[in-house]
Design a protein around this motif. Structure first.
Motif, PDB file in Angstrom:
ATOM      1  N   ILE A   1     -31.755  -5.086 -79.434  1.00 16.52           N
ATOM      2  CA  ILE A   1     -30.761  -4.486 -80.028  1.00 16.52           C
ATOM      3  C   ILE A   1     -30.735  -5.056 -81.507  1.00 16.52           C
ATOM      4  O   ILE A   1     -30.590  -4.319 -82.308  1.00 16.52           O
ATOM      5  CB  ILE A   1     -29.448  -4.072 -79.201  1.00 16.52           C
ATOM      6  CG1 ILE A   1     -29.720  -3.009 -78.224  1.00 16.52           C
ATOM      7  CG2 ILE A   1     -28.440  -3.652 -80.171  1.00 16.52           C
ATOM      8  CD1 ILE A   1     -28.758  -3.004 -77.184  1.00 16.52           C
ATOM      9  N   LEU A   2     -30.261  -6.201 -81.423  1.00 14.43           N
ATOM     10  CA  LEU A   2     -30.002  -7.098 -82.578  1.00 14.43           C
ATOM     11  C   LEU A   2     -31.335  -7.005 -83.486  1.00 14.43           C
ATOM     12  O   LEU A   2     -31.170  -6.665 -84.890  1.00 14.43           O
ATOM     13  CB  LEU A   2     -29.594  -8.418 -82.216  1.00 14.43           C
ATOM     14  CG  LEU A   2     -28.143  -8.598 -81.836  1.00 14.43           C
ATOM     15  CD1 LEU A   2     -27.897 -10.132 -81.416  1.00 14.43           C
ATOM     16  CD2 LEU A   2     -27.309  -8.067 -83.106  1.00 14.43           C
ATOM     17  N   GLY A   3     -32.466  -7.181 -82.937  1.00 14.90           N
ATOM     18  CA  GLY A   3     -33.519  -7.213 -84.005  1.00 14.90           C
ATOM     19  C   GLY A   3     -33.935  -5.704 -84.572  1.00 14.90           C
ATOM     20  O   GLY A   3     -34.423  -5.641 -85.491  1.00 14.90           O
ATOM     21  N   SER A   4     -33.689  -4.797 -83.840  1.00 10.92           N
ATOM     22  CA  SER A   4     -33.704  -3.445 -84.283  1.00 10.92           C
ATOM     23  C   SER A   4     -32.909  -3.235 -85.376  1.00 10.92           C
ATOM     24  O   SER A   4     -33.063  -2.489 -86.193  1.00 10.92           O
ATOM     25  CB  SER A   4     -33.734  -2.261 -83.109  1.00 10.92           C
ATOM     26  OG  SER A   4     -32.589  -2.237 -82.508  1.00 10.92           O
ATOM     27  N   LEU A   5     -31.690  -3.667 -85.127  1.00  9.51           N
ATOM     28  CA  LEU A   5     -30.722  -3.379 -86.197  1.00  9.51           C
ATOM     29  C   LEU A   5     -30.798  -4.216 -87.491  1.00  9.51           C
ATOM     30  O   LEU A   5     -31.046  -3.702 -88.730  1.00  9.51           O
ATOM     31  CB  LEU A   5     -29.198  -3.817 -85.993  1.00  9.51           C
ATOM     32  CG  LEU A   5     -28.598  -2.860 -84.614  1.00  9.51           C
ATOM     33  CD1 LEU A   5     -27.455  -3.347 -84.191  1.00  9.51           C
ATOM     34  CD2 LEU A   5     -28.423  -1.377 -85.334  1.00  9.51           C
ATOM     35  N   PHE A   6     -31.595  -5.446 -87.419  1.00  8.59           N
ATOM     36  CA  PHE A   6     -31.976  -6.136 -88.558  1.00  8.59           C
ATOM     37  C   PHE A   6     -33.175  -5.581 -89.074  1.00  8.59           C
ATOM     38  O   PHE A   6     -33.412  -5.411 -90.337  1.00  8.59           O
ATOM     39  CB  PHE A   6     -32.376  -7.609 -88.140  1.00  8.59           C
ATOM     40  CG  PHE A   6     -31.095  -8.292 -88.402  1.00  8.59           C
ATOM     41  CD1 PHE A   6     -30.250  -8.878 -89.525  1.00  8.59           C
ATOM     42  CD2 PHE A   6     -30.462  -8.970 -87.098  1.00  8.59           C
ATOM     43  CE1 PHE A   6     -29.451  -9.491 -89.667  1.00  8.59           C
ATOM     44  CE2 PHE A   6     -29.224  -9.598 -87.369  1.00  8.59           C
ATOM     45  CZ  PHE A   6     -28.816 -10.133 -88.489  1.00  8.59           C
ATOM     46  N   LYS A   7     -34.047  -5.047 -88.394  1.00 11.39           N
ATOM     47  CA  LYS A   7     -35.321  -4.282 -88.806  1.00 11.39           C
ATOM     48  C   LYS A   7     -35.134  -3.205 -89.645  1.00 11.39           C
ATOM     49  O   LYS A   7     -35.658  -2.845 -90.838  1.00 11.39           O
ATOM     50  CB  LYS A   7     -36.349  -4.169 -87.819  1.00 11.39           C
ATOM     51  CG  LYS A   7     -37.699  -3.701 -88.245  1.00 11.39           C
ATOM     52  CD  LYS A   7     -38.726  -3.428 -87.037  1.00 11.39           C
ATOM     53  CE  LYS A   7     -39.961  -3.327 -87.756  1.00 11.39           C
ATOM     54  NZ  LYS A   7     -40.957  -3.122 -86.659  1.00 11.39           N
ATOM     55  N   SER A   8     -34.057  -2.498 -89.302  1.00  4.40           N
ATOM     56  CA  SER A   8     -33.758  -1.097 -90.000  1.00  4.40           C
ATOM     57  C   SER A   8     -32.732  -1.502 -91.392  1.00  4.40           C
ATOM     58  O   SER A   8     -32.262  -0.415 -91.918  1.00  4.40           O
ATOM     59  CB  SER A   8     -33.030  -0.260 -88.845  1.00  4.40           C
ATOM     60  OG  SER A   8     -31.785  -0.516 -88.409  1.00  4.40           O
ATOM     61  N   ASN A   9     -32.511  -2.642 -91.307  1.00  3.22           N
ATOM     62  CA  ASN A   9     -31.535  -3.084 -92.642  1.00  3.22           C
ATOM     63  C   ASN A   9     -30.430  -2.569 -92.561  1.00  3.22           C
ATOM     64  O   ASN A   9     -29.727  -1.773 -93.372  1.00  3.22           O
ATOM     65  CB  ASN A   9     -32.218  -3.026 -93.931  1.00  3.22           C
ATOM     66  CG  ASN A   9     -33.286  -3.957 -94.267  1.00  3.22           C
ATOM     67  OD1 ASN A   9     -33.088  -5.202 -94.015  1.00  3.22           O
ATOM     68  ND2 ASN A   9     -34.356  -3.391 -94.969  1.00  3.22           N
ATOM     69  N   HIS A  10     -29.773  -2.419 -91.200  1.00  2.25           N
ATOM     70  CA  HIS A  10     -28.240  -1.862 -90.944  1.00  2.25           C
ATOM     71  C   HIS A  10     -27.277  -2.338 -91.762  1.00  2.25           C
ATOM     72  O   HIS A  10     -27.219  -3.651 -91.944  1.00  2.25           O
ATOM     73  CB  HIS A  10     -28.034  -1.997 -89.525  1.00  2.25           C
ATOM     74  CG  HIS A  10     -26.984  -1.115 -89.070  1.00  2.25           C
ATOM     75  ND1 HIS A  10     -25.519  -1.207 -89.165  1.00  2.25           N
ATOM     76  CD2 HIS A  10     -26.968   0.179 -88.280  1.00  2.25           C
ATOM     77  CE1 HIS A  10     -24.798  -0.425 -88.686  1.00  2.25           C
ATOM     78  NE2 HIS A  10     -25.810   0.511 -88.166  1.00  2.25           N
ATOM     79  N   HIS A  11     -26.549  -1.746 -92.228  1.00  3.03           N
ATOM     80  CA  HIS A  11     -25.514  -2.225 -93.430  1.00  3.03           C
ATOM     81  C   HIS A  11     -24.600  -3.016 -92.872  1.00  3.03           C
ATOM     82  O   HIS A  11     -24.090  -4.027 -93.557  1.00  3.03           O
ATOM     83  CB  HIS A  11     -24.875  -0.958 -94.319  1.00  3.03           C
ATOM     84  CG  HIS A  11     -23.904  -0.240 -93.268  1.00  3.03           C
ATOM     85  ND1 HIS A  11     -24.425   0.651 -92.555  1.00  3.03           N
ATOM     86  CD2 HIS A  11     -22.564  -0.359 -93.057  1.00  3.03           C
ATOM     87  CE1 HIS A  11     -23.460   1.046 -91.815  1.00  3.03           C
ATOM     88  NE2 HIS A  11     -22.212   0.516 -91.920  1.00  3.03           N
ATOM     89  N   SER A  12     -24.156  -2.998 -91.754  1.00  2.00           N
ATOM     90  CA  SER A  12     -23.228  -4.094 -91.076  1.00  2.00           C
ATOM     91  C   SER A  12     -23.802  -5.299 -90.892  1.00  2.00           C
ATOM     92  O   SER A  12     -22.999  -6.300 -90.544  1.00  2.00           O
ATOM     93  CB  SER A  12     -22.604  -3.523 -89.818  1.00  2.00           C
ATOM     94  OG  SER A  12     -23.502  -3.435 -88.875  1.00  2.00           O
ATOM     95  N   PHE A  13     -25.272  -5.617 -90.927  1.00  2.00           N
ATOM     96  CA  PHE A  13     -25.840  -6.872 -90.685  1.00  2.00           C
ATOM     97  C   PHE A  13     -26.399  -7.375 -91.976  1.00  2.00           C
ATOM     98  O   PHE A  13     -26.599  -8.704 -92.056  1.00  2.00           O
ATOM     99  CB  PHE A  13     -27.135  -6.782 -89.654  1.00  2.00           C
ATOM    100  CG  PHE A  13     -26.360  -6.414 -88.229  1.00  2.00           C
ATOM    101  CD1 PHE A  13     -26.082  -7.641 -87.468  1.00  2.00           C
ATOM    102  CD2 PHE A  13     -26.389  -5.187 -87.719  1.00  2.00           C
ATOM    103  CE1 PHE A  13     -25.641  -7.442 -86.212  1.00  2.00           C
ATOM    104  CE2 PHE A  13     -25.901  -5.092 -86.662  1.00  2.00           C
ATOM    105  CZ  PHE A  13     -25.556  -6.189 -85.611  1.00  2.00           C
ATOM    106  N   THR A  14     -26.809  -6.518 -92.853  1.00  2.00           N
ATOM    107  CA  THR A  14     -27.330  -7.055 -94.247  1.00  2.00           C
ATOM    108  C   THR A  14     -26.470  -6.635 -95.263  1.00  2.00           C
ATOM    109  O   THR A  14     -26.929  -6.726 -96.445  1.00  2.00           O
ATOM    110  CB  THR A  14     -28.811  -6.339 -94.153  1.00  2.00           C
ATOM    111  OG1 THR A  14     -28.758  -5.070 -94.231  1.00  2.00           O
ATOM    112  CG2 THR A  14     -29.641  -7.064 -93.183  1.00  2.00           C
ATOM    113  N   GLY A  15     -25.422  -6.131 -95.298  1.00  2.00           N
ATOM    114  CA  GLY A  15     -24.653  -5.620 -96.384  1.00  2.00           C
ATOM    115  C   GLY A  15     -23.872  -6.537 -97.273  1.00  2.00           C
ATOM    116  O   GLY A  15     -23.314  -5.965 -98.328  1.00  2.00           O
ATOM    117  N   SER A  16     -23.386  -7.642 -96.616  1.00  2.00           N
ATOM    118  CA  SER A  16     -22.566  -8.408 -97.320  1.00  2.00           C
ATOM    119  C   SER A  16     -23.237  -9.880 -98.069  1.00  2.00           C
ATOM    120  O   SER A  16     -24.325  -9.841 -97.979  1.00  2.00           O
ATOM    121  CB  SER A  16     -21.438  -9.060 -96.443  1.00  2.00           C
ATOM    122  OG  SER A  16     -22.045  -9.906 -95.444  1.00  2.00           O
TER     123      SER A  16
END
Length: 88
Positions: free
Chosen positions: A26-41
Motif C-alpha cells: 500500500i505504501l509503495g503504491s501511494l509513493f509510486k502514484s506521487n500521492h500528495h500526502s506522501f510527496t507534497g511537503s
C-alpha cells in the motif's frame, strides 16, 4: 525434510511477513502514484517512484520470508500429523 526453525518462529514469521507485504504494498503504491500526502511537503522525497522501488524490493524480501517460513510451518504440521516425536 526436517524443519530448520521452530514452529513458533515459523508461524510468527508467516504472520509478520503477511502483514508487512500488505502494508508495504500500500505504501509503495501511494509513493509510486506521487500521492500528495506522501510527496507534497518540503521534507518529503521528490522522486516517489524511486522510493516505491525501494519499498517494492522490501516486499519481495518479505515474500521470500513468507514462502520460506510457510514451508517450515508446513513441515511442522506434517510432522505432527504423522505422530513423529521431536527430541529437540
Amino acid at each position: 525434510m526436517k524443519p530448520v526453525v521452530s514452529a513458533l518462529n515459523a508461524w510468527s514469521c508467516v504472520v509478520i511477513s503477511f502483514f508487512a507485504i500488505i502494508i508495504l504494498s500500500i505504501l509503495g503504491s501511494l509513493f509510486k502514484s506521487n500521492h500528495h500526502s506522501f510527496t507534497g511537503s518540503e521534507g518529503s522525497p521528490e522522486d516517489g517512484a524511486a522510493v516505491a522501488g525501494s519499498i517494492f524490493t522490501a516486499v519481495i524480501v518479505y515474500a521470500a520470508f513468507f514462502v520460506f517460513c510457510g514451508f517450515q510451518a508446513y513441515l511442522h504440521t506434517r510432522a505432527n500429523r504423522r505422530g513423529a516425536i521431536s527430541l529437540n
